[in-house]
Write a protein that holds these residues in place. Structure first.
Motif, short mmCIF file in Angstrom:
data_model
loop_
_atom_site.label_atom_id
_atom_site.label_comp_id
_atom_site.label_asym_id
_atom_site.label_seq_id
_atom_site.Cartn_x
_atom_site.Cartn_y
_atom_site.Cartn_z
N VAL A 25 0.85 -1.18 -0.20
CA VAL A 25 -0.12 -0.08 0.13
C VAL A 25 1.06 1.36 0.01
O VAL A 25 2.12 1.34 0.49
CB VAL A 25 -1.17 -0.09 1.24
N SER A 26 0.32 2.24 -0.39
CA SER A 26 1.03 3.62 -0.56
C SER A 26 0.11 4.74 0.17
O SER A 26 -1.19 4.84 -0.26
CB SER A 26 1.31 3.93 -2.16
N GLU A 27 0.73 5.71 0.55
CA GLU A 27 -0.08 6.84 0.93
C GLU A 27 0.22 7.91 -0.09
O GLU A 27 1.07 8.33 -0.72
CB GLU A 27 0.46 7.59 2.45
N VAL A 28 -1.11 8.50 -0.47
CA VAL A 28 -0.98 9.59 -1.42
C VAL A 28 -1.85 10.86 -0.90
O VAL A 28 -2.94 11.04 -0.48
CB VAL A 28 -1.93 9.24 -2.77
N ASP A 29 -0.79 12.04 -0.65
CA ASP A 29 -1.17 13.18 -0.26
C ASP A 29 -1.96 14.06 -1.32
O ASP A 29 -1.11 14.36 -2.44
CB ASP A 29 -0.07 13.91 0.25
N VAL A 30 -3.10 14.59 -1.40
CA VAL A 30 -3.58 15.27 -2.36
C VAL A 30 -3.87 16.79 -1.73
O VAL A 30 -4.54 16.87 -0.91
CB VAL A 30 -5.00 14.60 -2.92
N GLU A 31 -3.18 17.82 -2.55
CA GLU A 31 -3.35 19.34 -2.04
C GLU A 31 -4.67 19.69 -2.83
O GLU A 31 -4.83 19.69 -3.96
CB GLU A 31 -2.20 19.91 -2.70
N THR A 32 -5.77 20.08 -1.96
CA THR A 32 -6.82 20.54 -2.44
C THR A 32 -7.04 22.07 -1.57
O THR A 32 -6.27 22.48 -1.00
CB THR A 32 -8.07 19.69 -1.85
N PRO A 33 -8.00 22.87 -2.27
CA PRO A 33 -8.07 24.28 -1.89
C PRO A 33 -8.43 24.36 -0.32
O PRO A 33 -8.28 25.11 0.19
CB PRO A 33 -9.43 24.62 -2.60
N SER A 34 -9.04 23.27 -0.04
CA SER A 34 -9.27 23.14 1.57
C SER A 34 -8.38 22.63 2.36
O SER A 34 -8.54 22.35 3.59
CB SER A 34 -10.58 22.34 1.70
N GLY A 35 -7.23 22.03 1.89
CA GLY A 35 -6.28 21.64 2.60
C GLY A 35 -5.81 20.19 1.91
O GLY A 35 -6.24 19.67 0.86
N ILE A 36 -5.07 19.31 2.82
CA ILE A 36 -4.43 18.04 2.30
C ILE A 36 -5.32 17.15 2.56
O ILE A 36 -5.86 17.02 3.80
CB ILE A 36 -2.93 17.62 3.04
N VAL A 37 -5.65 16.10 1.82
CA VAL A 37 -6.50 14.94 1.88
C VAL A 37 -5.34 13.92 1.63
O VAL A 37 -4.88 13.82 0.52
CB VAL A 37 -7.55 14.80 0.86
N THR A 38 -5.27 12.98 2.50
CA THR A 38 -4.34 11.77 2.35
C THR A 38 -5.25 10.59 2.10
O THR A 38 -6.32 10.08 2.78
CB THR A 38 -3.73 11.55 3.59
N SER A 39 -4.99 9.53 1.28
CA SER A 39 -5.59 8.41 0.86
C SER A 39 -4.43 7.32 0.93
O SER A 39 -3.28 7.50 0.57
CB SER A 39 -6.29 8.23 -0.44
N SER A 55 0.04 15.21 -10.66
CA SER A 55 -0.94 14.71 -11.09
C SER A 55 -2.18 15.28 -10.85
O SER A 55 -2.32 15.22 -9.56
CB SER A 55 -1.00 13.46 -11.03
N GLU A 56 -3.10 15.62 -11.72
CA GLU A 56 -4.50 16.16 -11.36
C GLU A 56 -5.42 15.21 -11.11
O GLU A 56 -5.63 14.38 -11.86
CB GLU A 56 -5.01 17.12 -12.55
N VAL A 57 -6.21 15.16 -9.91
CA VAL A 57 -7.16 13.91 -9.30
C VAL A 57 -8.22 14.66 -8.99
O VAL A 57 -8.52 15.95 -8.47
CB VAL A 57 -6.05 13.00 -8.69
N VAL A 58 -9.26 13.81 -8.41
CA VAL A 58 -10.48 14.16 -7.63
C VAL A 58 -10.39 12.95 -6.47
O VAL A 58 -10.26 11.85 -6.60
CB VAL A 58 -11.73 13.92 -8.43
N ALA A 59 -10.29 13.55 -4.96
CA ALA A 59 -10.39 12.69 -4.22
C ALA A 59 -11.60 12.41 -3.67
O ALA A 59 -12.73 13.53 -3.47
CB ALA A 59 -9.61 13.51 -2.98
N LEU A 60 -12.08 11.03 -3.61
CA LEU A 60 -13.48 10.96 -3.44
C LEU A 60 -13.65 10.30 -1.95
O LEU A 60 -12.87 9.37 -1.65
CB LEU A 60 -14.03 9.88 -4.60
#
Length: 71
Positions: A25-39, A55-60
């Motif tokens: 497994v890997s941790e993916v940190d996504v920078e959003t306008p509201s802050g970091i979302v980690t998956s 990479s441009e993504v959508v955190a669901l």
């Protein structure tokens, strides 16, 4: 842009900031306008999605429980 075919109401558009790869497994940190979302997703999925920093993504986010602790 919202993804309509998936029953997830919380969608955060952002860019991959960092990927911490593991064997399984890997941790993916996504920078959003509201802050970091980690998956935490499988490393295989990281490879199949071609994820890399920038990479441009959508955190669901779909959750049946949210825990809160005091500071």
């Amino acid at each position: 842009m919202a993804i309509q075919a998936i029953n997830v109401r919380n969608q955060f558009r952002g860019r991959v900031k960092e990927i911490i790869r593991g064997d399984v497994v890997s941790e993916v940190d996504v920078e959003t306008p509201s802050g970091i979302v980690t998956s935490v997703i499988t490393t295989r999925s990281v490879d199949e999605l071609g994820l890399k920093p920038g990479s441009e993504v959508v955190a669901l986010v779909k959750s049946t429980e949210v825990s809160i602790a005091t500071l």
